[in-house]
Scaffold this motif. Sequence first.
Motif, PDB file in Angstrom:
ATOM      1  N   ALA A 133     -64.773 -42.909  97.973  1.00 50.74           N
ATOM      2  CA  ALA A 133     -63.424 -42.429  97.647  1.00 50.74           C
ATOM      3  C   ALA A 133     -63.310 -42.128  96.154  1.00 50.74           C
ATOM      4  O   ALA A 133     -62.751 -41.106  95.755  1.00 50.74           O
ATOM      5  N   GLY A 186     -51.842 -40.044  97.472  1.00 50.82           N
ATOM      6  CA  GLY A 186     -53.165 -39.459  97.715  1.00 50.82           C
ATOM      7  C   GLY A 186     -54.312 -40.402  97.394  1.00 50.82           C
ATOM      8  O   GLY A 186     -55.468 -40.122  97.719  1.00 50.82           O
ATOM      9  N   THR A 246     -56.513 -44.124  97.498  1.00 46.41           N
ATOM     10  CA  THR A 246     -57.118 -44.828  98.636  1.00 46.41           C
ATOM     11  C   THR A 246     -57.025 -46.350  98.496  1.00 46.41           C
ATOM     12  O   THR A 246     -57.229 -46.886  97.399  1.00 46.41           O
ATOM     13  N   TRP A 274     -48.419 -46.721 104.743  1.00 46.70           N
ATOM     14  CA  TRP A 274     -49.700 -46.102 104.382  1.00 46.70           C
ATOM     15  C   TRP A 274     -50.049 -45.030 105.409  1.00 46.70           C
ATOM     16  O   TRP A 274     -49.713 -45.159 106.593  1.00 46.70           O
ATOM     17  N   ILE A 288     -54.612 -44.105 103.059  1.00 49.93           N
ATOM     18  CA  ILE A 288     -54.224 -43.219 101.963  1.00 49.93           C
ATOM     19  C   ILE A 288     -52.741 -43.456 101.666  1.00 49.93           C
ATOM     20  O   ILE A 288     -51.933 -43.570 102.583  1.00 49.93           O
TER      21      ILE A 288
END
Length: 283
Positions: free
Chosen positions: A109, A239, A241, A263, A282
């Motif tokens: 990520a 946006g 993680t 989320w 995300i």
Amino acid sequence: MPLKQLLTQLTAQFEAAGIESAQADAELLVADVLNCGRGELAVKIITGEPISEQQQTTIEELAAKRAERVPLQHLTGKAYFRNLELSVGPGVFVPRPETEQVAQLAIDALKSVALAEPIAIDLATGSGAIALSLATEVSYAKVYAVELSDDAIGYTRKNFERWAPDAELRQGDLSVAFDDLAGQVDVLISNPPYIPEDMVPIYPEVHLHDPKLALYSGKDGLDLIRVISKRGLMLVKPGGTLVIEHADPQSQAVREILEADGWRQVRAHRDFNLRDRAVSAIR
Ligand code: GLN
């Protein structure tokens, strides 16, 4: 005593003590005392290289402790995690191989963030295993970590100094840490304590030697995960993680917590044993 015979003796001693990885533990322990790797140890066995009486005594003393189920990592003072050799001992949680894969989710990520200096945080870092993997494998990222325990923090500091002096380690409670990074975090990861408080882990190495603070979290084990979900919403940017490790029967419960908190793209991930081991989401 020839090395080969000594190793056979230790392996039998460890097997009798119920240690599953008896031969590997015997080799790692002897290699550590001889200050060599396992490959070099194999060479020494073949060439019949003698060991000193002093070395043999040290090995036998450590082996007696290992047979009492003191973790190998506490005897050698080292734990291996991804590319890292970490300093560990009583007071700090010994990092586990399955967490190496959980760290991979955060590394992937972090690498996919199109910024010159993406920000990552590891909550309840323990030895620093996850944070230092992020910092060394995504070297352009700015990595932060927090650890609460007075007993662990000495190991954490030592590992940060060795592997990533530019990463920022703080001591404190994760539920109030990093107010200054609100809304700025690209990747938030945690391997928090998640064992239900009245469960006893199977292995004596775990329930007798890992710190309780790193193992247990309330009646269903999910107390801290609930806090991390809420705290994460404040820290992670839209946006960004979130990655959380959990015990294998907790996947659905963790996904429900994250979804209820808002989320998006909540996903389950398995470890190499095909057990549910982590959830990502995300913001
Ligand atoms: N995985 C641990 C164990 O094997 C449990 C706690 C944790 O990792 N956070 O006992």
